[in-house]
Write a protein that holds these residues in place. Sequence first.
Motif, PDB file in Angstrom:
ATOM      1  N   THR A 123       0.837  -1.205   0.000  1.00 29.93           N
ATOM      2  CA  THR A 123       0.000   0.000   0.000  1.00 29.93           C
ATOM      3  C   THR A 123       0.870   1.252   0.000  1.00 29.93           C
ATOM      4  OG1 THR A 123      -1.684  -1.199   1.250  1.00 29.93           O
ATOM      5  CG2 THR A 123      -1.819   1.217   1.262  1.00 29.93           C
ATOM      6  N   TYR A 124       1.913   1.242   0.841  1.00 31.66           N
ATOM      7  CA  TYR A 124       2.782   2.422   0.931  1.00 31.66           C
ATOM      8  C   TYR A 124       3.652   2.552  -0.323  1.00 31.66           C
ATOM      9  CZ  TYR A 124       1.072   1.900   5.627  1.00 31.66           C
ATOM     10  OH  TYR A 124       0.239   1.752   6.694  1.00 31.66           O
ATOM     11  N   LEU A 125       4.036   1.418  -0.879  1.00 28.73           N
ATOM     12  CA  LEU A 125       4.747   1.405  -2.161  1.00 28.73           C
ATOM     13  C   LEU A 125       3.883   2.074  -3.229  1.00 28.73           C
ATOM     14  CD1 LEU A 125       6.232  -1.882  -3.688  1.00 28.73           C
ATOM     15  CD2 LEU A 125       4.874  -0.331  -5.048  1.00 28.73           C
ATOM     16  N   ALA A 126       2.620   1.685  -3.291  1.00 23.41           N
ATOM     17  CA  ALA A 126       1.719   2.248  -4.308  1.00 23.41           C
ATOM     18  C   ALA A 126       1.570   3.755  -4.109  1.00 23.41           C
ATOM     19  CB  ALA A 126       0.361   1.550  -4.238  1.00 23.41           C
ATOM     20  N   GLN A 127       1.400   4.183  -2.862  1.00 33.15           N
ATOM     21  CA  GLN A 127       1.264   5.618  -2.571  1.00 33.15           C
ATOM     22  C   GLN A 127       2.505   6.390  -2.985  1.00 33.15           C
ATOM     23  OE1 GLN A 127      -1.635   5.383   1.365  1.00 33.15           O
ATOM     24  NE2 GLN A 127       0.390   6.254   1.542  1.00 33.15           N
ATOM     25  N   ARG A 128       3.655   5.783  -2.716  1.00 32.48           N
ATOM     26  CA  ARG A 128       4.914   6.451  -3.051  1.00 32.48           C
ATOM     27  C   ARG A 128       5.069   6.600  -4.568  1.00 32.48           C
ATOM     28  NH1 ARG A 128       8.234   8.796  -4.582  1.00 32.48           N
ATOM     29  NH2 ARG A 128      10.435   9.103  -4.073  1.00 32.48           N
ATOM     30  N   LEU A 129       4.709   5.553  -5.316  1.00 36.17           N
ATOM     31  CA  LEU A 129       4.767   5.644  -6.783  1.00 36.17           C
ATOM     32  C   LEU A 129       3.819   6.735  -7.286  1.00 36.17           C
ATOM     33  CD1 LEU A 129       4.833   1.869  -7.844  1.00 36.17           C
ATOM     34  CD2 LEU A 129       6.716   3.524  -8.030  1.00 36.17           C
ATOM     35  N   ALA A 130       2.661   6.847  -6.630  1.00 36.16           N
ATOM     36  CA  ALA A 130       1.656   7.811  -7.094  1.00 36.16           C
ATOM     37  C   ALA A 130       2.105   9.247  -6.864  1.00 36.16           C
ATOM     38  CB  ALA A 130       0.323   7.551  -6.397  1.00 36.16           C
ATOM     39  N   ARG A 131       3.131   9.440  -6.017  1.00 37.12           N
ATOM     40  CA  ARG A 131       3.638  10.802  -5.825  1.00 37.12           C
ATOM     41  C   ARG A 131       4.505  11.252  -7.003  1.00 37.12           C
ATOM     42  NH1 ARG A 131       6.811  11.063  -0.760  1.00 37.12           N
ATOM     43  NH2 ARG A 131       5.855   9.271   0.244  1.00 37.12           N
ATOM     44  N   GLU A 132       4.958  10.280  -7.807  1.00 40.36           N
ATOM     45  CA  GLU A 132       5.679  10.620  -9.041  1.00 40.36           C
ATOM     46  C   GLU A 132       4.650  10.847 -10.147  1.00 40.36           C
ATOM     47  OE1 GLU A 132       9.229  10.585  -9.091  1.00 40.36           O
ATOM     48  OE2 GLU A 132       8.973  10.297  -6.934  1.00 40.36           O
ATOM     49  N   LYS A 133       5.141  11.211 -11.322  1.00 36.89           N
ATOM     50  CA  LYS A 133       4.209  11.308 -12.455  1.00 36.89           C
ATOM     51  C   LYS A 133       3.883   9.899 -12.914  1.00 36.89           C
ATOM     52  CE  LYS A 133       5.362  15.650 -14.687  1.00 36.89           C
ATOM     53  NZ  LYS A 133       6.747  15.772 -15.219  1.00 36.89           N
ATOM     54  N   ALA A 134       2.848   9.317 -12.342  1.00 35.32           N
ATOM     55  CA  ALA A 134       2.513   7.932 -12.641  1.00 35.32           C
ATOM     56  C   ALA A 134       1.055   7.706 -12.281  1.00 35.32           C
ATOM     57  CB  ALA A 134       3.400   6.982 -11.829  1.00 35.32           C
ATOM     58  N   LYS A 135       0.431   6.764 -12.944  1.00 35.20           N
ATOM     59  CA  LYS A 135      -0.944   6.379 -12.620  1.00 35.20           C
ATOM     60  C   LYS A 135      -0.857   4.999 -11.997  1.00 35.20           C
ATOM     61  CE  LYS A 135      -5.574   6.618 -14.469  1.00 35.20           C
ATOM     62  NZ  LYS A 135      -6.399   6.930 -15.648  1.00 35.20           N
ATOM     63  N   VAL A 136      -1.385   4.862 -10.796  1.00 36.29           N
ATOM     64  CA  VAL A 136      -1.179   3.620 -10.056  1.00 36.29           C
ATOM     65  C   VAL A 136      -2.520   2.945  -9.747  1.00 36.29           C
ATOM     66  CG1 VAL A 136      -0.181   2.580  -7.985  1.00 36.29           C
ATOM     67  CG2 VAL A 136       0.916   4.588  -9.028  1.00 36.29           C
TER      68      VAL A 136
END
Lengths: 292, 292, 292, 292
Positions: free
Chosen positions: C16-29
Motif C-alpha cells: 500500500t505504501y509502495l503504491a502511494q509512493r509511486l503515485a507521488r511521481e508522475k505515474a498512474k497507479v
Amino acid sequence: MDKMKFLVAGGDSRQTYLAQRLAREKAKVFTYGLDSANKAQRCTVLTELSQMAEQADVLVLPLVSSADGKSATAPFLDQDIPFAALADCLKAGALVVGGRISEQTAEFFESRGFAVADYFLREELMVKNCIPTAEGALQIAMEELPITISGARVLITGFGRVARATARIFTAVDAQVTVCARKYADLAWAELYGFVPMHISQIGEKISKFDLVINTIPAMVLNHGILAKLDKKSLVIDLASKPGGVDFETARQLDLKAIWALSLPGKVAPVTSGEIIAETVINMLLERGVRL
Amino acid sequence: MDKMKFLVAGGDSRQTYLAQRLAREKAKVFTYGLDSANKAQRCTVLTELSQMAEQADVLVLPLVSSADGKSATAPFLDQDIPFAALADCLKAGALVVGGRISEQTAEFFESRGFAVADYFLREELMVKNCIPTAEGALQIAMEELPITISGARVLITGFGRVARATARIFTAVDAQVTVCARKYADLAWAELYGFVPMHISQIGEKISKFDLVINTIPAMVLNHGILAKLDKKSLVIDLASKPGGVDFETARQLDLKAIWALSLPGKVAPVTSGEIIAETVINMLLERGVRL
Amino acid sequence: MDKMKFLVAGGDSRQTYLAQRLAREKAKVFTYGLDSANKAQRCTVLTELSQMAEQADVLVLPLVSSADGKSATAPFLDQDIPFAALADCLKAGALVVGGRISEQTAEFFESRGFAVADYFLREELMVKNCIPTAEGALQIAMEELPITISGARVLITGFGRVARATARIFTAVDAQVTVCARKYADLAWAELYGFVPMHISQIGEKISKFDLVINTIPAMVLNHGILAKLDKKSLVIDLASKPGGVDFETARQLDLKAIWALSLPGKVAPVTSGEIIAETVINMLLERGVRL
Amino acid sequence: MDKMKFLVAGGDSRQTYLAQRLAREKAKVFTYGLDSANKAQRCTVLTELSQMAEQADVLVLPLVSSADGKSATAPFLDQDIPFAALADCLKAGALVVGGRISEQTAEFFESRGFAVADYFLREELMVKNCIPTAEGALQIAMEELPITISGARVLITGFGRVARATARIFTAVDAQVTVCARKYADLAWAELYGFVPMHISQIGEKISKFDLVINTIPAMVLNHGILAKLDKKSLVIDLASKPGGVDFETARQLDLKAIWALSLPGKVAPVTSGEIIAETVINMLLERGVRL
C-alpha cells in the motif's frame, strides 16, 4: 507596505556582506563608505551621502561604531563619517544600530529623537559568533599540530558559549575532548554532549596528558605552575577576551607554543560574520514589530 | 581514613542500583527495605534494622522520601520505615539525603541534629536525567510510528533541559528536528546544534508538516486550535510535567495519538537512574569536603 | 509523454505504501488485492481486475512474489491472484518486478514476452533496508535493557552492511561501540567511523565486558564457549539471517536473554519499507531509460 | 621471546615518528639516516651502520623506498643508503618492508633470501590515510573560504575511500554535503550516512549552487563545461591522484580558485602519518604470526 530603507555606513568588509544580506530581504539598502573594490550586490552604492534621494528607516553603524563619539569609523574612506551628515539622511524617529556604541554616540542620536540599539549586546549574535570562533580555533589547531585532530587529546577550560561550540566541533572531528569546569551541572551537560567531564580542581594533575589546551576563561587559569606541567609538544590556544587566561610570558620562556586568538569571526569568516549581524538586526526589527 | 558508611533505606528498584553504585566507591553500604528478589551486590543487606552494628554517616532516603513525614516509603516491606528507627542507626550529625523531602521530614531530622539535603533539587541530577528521558521519548516514537525515525520530521516545543537532550538524540538518529522557542538566543543555540530554528509565533502555520510533535513546555501549547491542524497520522508525545502542555481531551476527540510520558528515567532505565542519584550524592559529599 | 501506468497486486501493508509512493511521481497507479482497510491514497483501487480499463506498463508483485509460481501472494484476499489474470492487464513487453522471484515465476512472465526483474536483488534496497533494521535493533535494546543506551558497552560482530548501519546508530546515541571483524581494512574503517576496532581473535577474551552483543554474521560466532563467558545481565541480539550466528539453545540453558530479530524493516517501519521498494523500482526504470 | 629488532633507514620526518611508534611496542628499534635534528625517542640512533651490534629482524624502508633500485632514499644524508650496506645488518631471512617498492628493489632483497612486502599496498593504510587527507581538505577550505564551513554547500564527486572520509568530516562540522556518484548503491550509502545523494548525470544542472566542490575521481570530471557553470566565488579542491579530475588551465582562465591537494597526510600530519605506517607494519607481522 513600503520597503524598509537601510543606510549602511562605514566599517570593514563585514559591512558589505551585512548590506548584501539585508538586501536579500524585502528592503532597500544604501551603502556609503564601504570597500569600493568589493561592491555590495543588490545595494545602491553611494559615493556621496548627498546622492541619497530617500530618507532611511534604519542606520547601520560598524562593529566598532565610532572612535570619537562624533563620526562613524570608515577605514575605506580618507576620514571617518560625521554623525551629523548621517543624521541628515534619516527619517524622523529612525533606528540607529551599531556595535559597541559608546555613551557619547548614543547621546548624539538620542538627543535628535532617534532610537539607538547595540547589536553587539544581543545574545543571539554572541551565540552565532561562536561558530566562526570555534572554526577558527580548529583551523589554528590543524595548521599548528603535526598530528591529526582525529584522536588528539584536547582540553577545553570553561563551559560558556565559546567553550560549548568549540568542544562540539572538536568532538565532531573525532578529537578526544575533555571539558574542565567548576560547577557539577556544567560537568553533567559536558557529559551529556559526549565530552569527558573534569572538575577544575584536577587540572594540575592531568594537564600533561593533552596535545592541545584551549582556554575560554578570562582569568589566569593557565598560570606558571600549570604551564610548567604541559608536554613540550602541546599547543595552547587562548580564546578568552580582555585579560586572557594564559601567562604568555611564561609560555615563551618554556618554549611552549601558545597563541592568543582574538576576534576570529571577522578574520576567518567575514562573509558569515556580516550576515550574522544582518540577521541580528532583522531580529531587532521583528521585536519592534517590523517584519521585512 | 575510615570508609564512609551509608544506610540506604526504602524505595523502589532504583535504590538497589544506587546502593550498588555507592559500594563501587570506597564506602560501606547497608541496605534495608529494598527489593529482596534483586539483592544489591557488594552491600550488606539487613533484614532488621537492629542488625546494623555500626552507625551510618549518611542515610539515603528514596526518591519520594516519605508519604507522611514520619516514615520512609518502602513498597517492598509491609509498612513504611519509621524515621525514629532510622535515626537510631545514624552517627551524631550524620547527613540525611532524599528526594522531594517535605518540610515535615526535614524538620524531623534537623531537630535531632542531622543535616538534611534533597538530591532532587540538584541541577546535575536534572541534567543527567534528561538522557533517559530523551531515550524514553525515542523508544516511544520508534514503537508508535510506522516510519523510520531517520528522515522523520520532528517538532520539539521549548528549549529547556529536556528539549535540548531530546532534540540532540533525534538529530543523532537522523530525524529532521525543528525546535520551536520564543527567545532568539535559544533559536541561535538550536541552529548551532544543527536543529532547524522556528519562532513560536509560527507554530500554527507550520504544525501540519510534522510526523512527530514533542512538547516540553508545561503550559497549554498544543491546544485545540493547534491540534486541529495536525496531520492525522502524526504522533504527539508530551514530556512536560505537572499541568502538561497538550489538550488530551481534544486529541482524543480528533482521534490523534497523544501520549503523556511522565517519569521516564525510572521506567526505561532504572539502573542508570539509581546510579545518577548515587553520583549526585557523591557530589554532595564532595562539596562538604568528603571524597569517597 | 504519457504517464507510466503501474499495477500493484497482492502483498502485505508495505505494498500500500509502495503504491502511494509511486503515485507521488508522475505515474498512474492501480492497486488490487491490498489491505482494504487502509486504502492507498492517490491510487485507483480496483475491487476486480476486470475494472482495469487501461493496460499497465509495470506490474509490481509482492516481496515474496509467489508461493506456487502461478499466482501472486495476496493475504488480504480469499485466494492468491493467478498470474494469468495479471498478465491480461499488461501491455505487450511490460515490466514485471517483484521480490524473491522464483524461476518458475520468471519463466511464466518471460515466456509471454514480459521483462522480469527482482527488486530484492538490488544493492541499494539492501543498503536502504539497513536503516529500519538498525532502528529495530536499537528499539529492542531500549526495551530490554534496564540501562540507558548512552554509555552502554556494545559489541557488534561483523562489518557488513547491517553492522555498519547498526554501529552508526548506536554510536549516535552515545553507546560505546566496539566492532569485531577479521580484516584489518575493516578494522581501519571501523576506527575511522569512531568505533573501537577489535580483531575477532580477541572475542573470547573480551566478550564479558559488554552490556549488549549484536551479531550480524550468518555463521555460529556466539557458540557455547563464547556465550558461557557473557555477563548474565547482558543482552544478545542476532540480526543474521538464515542459519543465524547464536546458539540459542545454549543461551536458554545459561538463562541469557537472546533475541533473534528477523525481517525488522517490515515490522518496525512498514511505511518506510514500502517506500524503499518504490524508490528501488524507480531506479530500475531509470536504468531502462524511463524517468517518471 | 626475544624482542623484535627493527632497522629504520632513510626517508623523511615520517620515518622518525614511525620508529618512535614501533618503539612503544615490545621492540628494539635502530634508526639510520633520519632527521638528526629531531631524534626518534626510545630508539637507538646510529650515525654509522657499522655501529649496529645486532642483526635486525625487520628492515623498514621509506615511503618511496628507492630512487634507483639500489639504495634507500635518504634526504637527511649526503647520499642515499646502498642496499648492500643495509643487507649486511639483517638476519638471514629477515623481512624488508617499504613503500612503493620497485621490481628492482624487490629483486635485490629477494635474491638474497629476504622476504619483501610493500606497506603502501595495504588497504588498511589507505583507509587510515583518508583521515589526514580529509582533515587537510577541511583545513584548505577553512583557509580559503570567507564563510564558515558550517552551513556551506559542499559537493563531493565520487564515493570511494577518500570521498567517504571527506564527506564525513565536512558533515561533522555542519556543512551541507552532497555526494555525487553513478551507482545507486553508492547513493543509498551516501544517504544512510546523512549526505544528500545526487546522481552524476545531474552535475551540470546543479553545480552552480555549491560554495565548495571537492573532486575525488581520477578522471576529467570538472571539465570546461562544468567549470564554466560554477559560481565565481566558489572554491575547487582536487584530491584525486595521478591525472587529477579538474581542468586547471580552464579554471585559471575563468579566474576560479582551484587547488590540487596531493599527498596531504605527510604534509598536514607527519606524526600521525608515520604512526599509521608503523601500525600497518605491526599488522603485517601479526599476519606472519609475530605479535610484538
